[in-house]
Design an enzyme around this catalytic site. Structure first.
Site, PDB file in Angstrom:
ATOM      1  N   GLY A   1     121.678  34.308  36.466  1.00  0.00           N
ATOM      2  CA  GLY A   1     122.771  33.591  37.115  1.00  0.00           C
ATOM      3  C   GLY A   1     122.236  32.448  37.963  1.00  0.00           C
ATOM      4  O   GLY A   1     122.775  32.125  39.020  1.00  0.00           O
TER       5      GLY A   1
ATOM      6  N   GLY B   1     124.528  29.319  39.160  1.00  0.00           N
ATOM      7  CA  GLY B   1     125.718  29.538  39.957  1.00  0.00           C
ATOM      8  C   GLY B   1     125.553  29.054  41.386  1.00  0.00           C
ATOM      9  O   GLY B   1     124.537  28.450  41.756  1.00  0.00           O
ATOM     10  N   GLN B   2     126.557  29.345  42.211  1.00  0.00           N
ATOM     11  CA  GLN B   2     126.576  28.843  43.582  1.00  0.00           C
ATOM     12  C   GLN B   2     125.358  29.315  44.372  1.00  0.00           C
ATOM     13  O   GLN B   2     124.682  28.518  45.025  1.00  0.00           O
ATOM     14  CB  GLN B   2     127.846  29.306  44.304  1.00  0.00           C
ATOM     15  CG  GLN B   2     127.952  28.771  45.736  1.00  0.00           C
ATOM     16  CD  GLN B   2     128.996  29.497  46.557  1.00  0.00           C
ATOM     17  OE1 GLN B   2     129.427  30.588  46.205  1.00  0.00           O
ATOM     18  NE2 GLN B   2     129.376  28.900  47.664  1.00  0.00           N
TER      19      GLN B   2
ATOM     20  N   ILE C   1     123.220  31.368  31.037  1.00  0.00           N
ATOM     21  CA  ILE C   1     123.945  31.582  29.797  1.00  0.00           C
ATOM     22  C   ILE C   1     124.274  30.235  29.164  1.00  0.00           C
ATOM     23  O   ILE C   1     124.335  29.217  29.853  1.00  0.00           O
ATOM     24  CB  ILE C   1     125.240  32.390  30.015  1.00  0.00           C
ATOM     25  CG1 ILE C   1     126.156  31.687  31.030  1.00  0.00           C
ATOM     26  CG2 ILE C   1     124.922  33.809  30.453  1.00  0.00           C
ATOM     27  CD1 ILE C   1     127.520  32.327  31.166  1.00  0.00           C
TER      28      ILE C   1
ATOM     29  N   TYR D   1     137.304  42.694  41.950  1.00  0.00           N
ATOM     30  CA  TYR D   1     136.036  42.226  42.510  1.00  0.00           C
ATOM     31  C   TYR D   1     135.470  43.261  43.478  1.00  0.00           C
ATOM     32  O   TYR D   1     134.298  43.629  43.413  1.00  0.00           O
ATOM     33  CB  TYR D   1     136.274  40.896  43.222  1.00  0.00           C
ATOM     34  CG  TYR D   1     135.060  40.309  43.902  1.00  0.00           C
ATOM     35  CD1 TYR D   1     134.054  39.692  43.173  1.00  0.00           C
ATOM     36  CD2 TYR D   1     134.942  40.346  45.293  1.00  0.00           C
ATOM     37  CE1 TYR D   1     132.950  39.141  43.801  1.00  0.00           C
ATOM     38  CE2 TYR D   1     133.846  39.800  45.930  1.00  0.00           C
ATOM     39  CZ  TYR D   1     132.852  39.188  45.182  1.00  0.00           C
ATOM     40  OH  TYR D   1     131.763  38.651  45.821  1.00  0.00           O
TER      41      TYR D   1
ATOM     42  N   LYS E   1     132.079  45.714  43.296  1.00  0.00           N
ATOM     43  CA  LYS E   1     131.031  45.639  44.318  1.00  0.00           C
ATOM     44  C   LYS E   1     130.695  47.029  44.865  1.00  0.00           C
ATOM     45  O   LYS E   1     129.525  47.360  45.067  1.00  0.00           O
ATOM     46  CB  LYS E   1     131.449  44.697  45.442  1.00  0.00           C
ATOM     47  CG  LYS E   1     131.412  43.224  45.051  1.00  0.00           C
ATOM     48  CD  LYS E   1     130.033  42.809  44.568  1.00  0.00           C
ATOM     49  CE  LYS E   1     129.963  41.347  44.205  1.00  0.00           C
ATOM     50  NZ  LYS E   1     128.635  40.956  43.675  1.00  0.00           N
TER      51      LYS E   1
END
Length: 317
Positions: free
Chosen positions: A8, A11-12, A35, A143, A147
């Site tokens: 990842g 990402g951010q 990806i 979400y 988590k």
């Protein structure tokens, strides 16, 4: 940490963490996993190795771990809160099946694993002010459910197989480098961009809604420091509360007005994001992180606002 795989990486969080790790460990020792369709660009592309990897593909992860002699995996593949509500099955697949693939590779190859949790792991029954390290976690978003599950699964692999799993519960993250993509706390990033560009900001979160927030440099430091912490001192692993500042939209508007007096903001509350925000803590108690591995943030609302505005003004001229 000597050799790291960041899954990842575009990402951010991943795009910035990868570069911080490369400066710390050397570019060749940090592999940027991504990806198709989210390829690295610019300095992220040119400063070190990069490999296509789907977080759910255990065979591919194992291949990269072997080829690069990886000892630490940062698992940052996830859908953010608002997107996860629109795509709950995909969120579960990426966040849980992906973590399971990583943990199996880590068990076989002897890797340490960092998988971030979030304030989203709490729910409306959780104490909102001074949220304890150990407390009820009954989130009502997909979400949040994922988590909590990642925390439990990571603890299981540590207790059952001694996989070195570690994690922090991130607040909302604010960055001057990368825009977020579908999180409940995104407004606290987007508001700065609008202010610096001279645009009116339409706030999707209601006035008076307090949420934990953190400036990205502190978040990156936490992600690295927890993985370098003395394991003998860690009573908690998955996952540590970390905190920096808590504010609501009017406080943020007032602080920006100190630097940009002409800034304007109005409200159009997004009911999906508001419902999620209303179930999250106002401010987490991070005393365990401070005691067990020396966590301490560097930025508050004023110093973050000053740095955000200065950085964005440089970028936009």
């Amino acid at each position: 940490m000597k050799s790291v795989l960041v899954i990842g990486s575009t990402g951010q969080i991943g795009s910035e963490l990868t570069m911080v790790l490369r400066r710390k460990l050397g570019g060749a020792n940090v592999v940027a996993g991504y990806i198709q369709g989210a390829e690295p660009k610019g300095e992220l592309l040119e400063s070190g190795p990069h490999e296509i990897v789907d977080v759910r593909d255990a065979a591919r992860i194992a291949e990269i771990v072997s080829n690069y002699k990886i000892d630490t995996i940062y698992n940052l593949a996830a859908l953010l809160s608002a997107v996860a509500e629109r795509k709950p099955l995909m969120a579960w697949d990426i966040q849980l099946n992906g973590l399971l693939a990583i943990l199996e590779v880590a068990r076989e190859k002897g890797c340490a694993v960092f998988t971030p949790s979030s304030i989203g792991s709490f729910g409306p029954e959780t104490p909102r002010k001074g949220t304890p390290q150990d407390t009820i976690q009954r989130p009502r978003s997909m979400y949040g459910v994922t988590k909590v599950a990642t925390e439990l699964l990571s603890d299981y692999y540590f207790n059952k197989f001694r996989v070195d799993t570690r994690s922090v519960r991130f607040p909302g993250l604010i960055s001057n480098v990368t825009l977020p993509g579908g999180g409940t706390t995104d407004y606290a990033v987007e508001i700065y961009y609008a202010a610096v560009k001279g645009e009116e900001f339409v706030c999707p979160i209601a006035a008076g809604t307090f949420m934990d927030m953190m400036y990205m440099p502190d978040a990156l430091k936490a992600a690295i420091d927890i993985m370098e912490a003395d394991p003998s001192k860690l009573k908690h692993r998955n996952s540590f509360n970390i905190a920096s500042m808590s504010f609501e939209p009017e406080m943020l508007r007032a602080k920006i007005l100190e630097y940009i007096p002409e800034f304007k903001m109005r409200y159009e509350v997004d009911p999906v994001r508001q419902a999620i925000a209303d179930s999250w803590p106002d401010m987490m108690d991070d005393s365990c992180a401070r005691e067990e591995w020396g966590w301490k943030p560097s930025y508050d609302l004023d110093s973050m606002t000053r740095d955000m505005i200065e950085s964005l003004r440089k970028r936009f001229g």
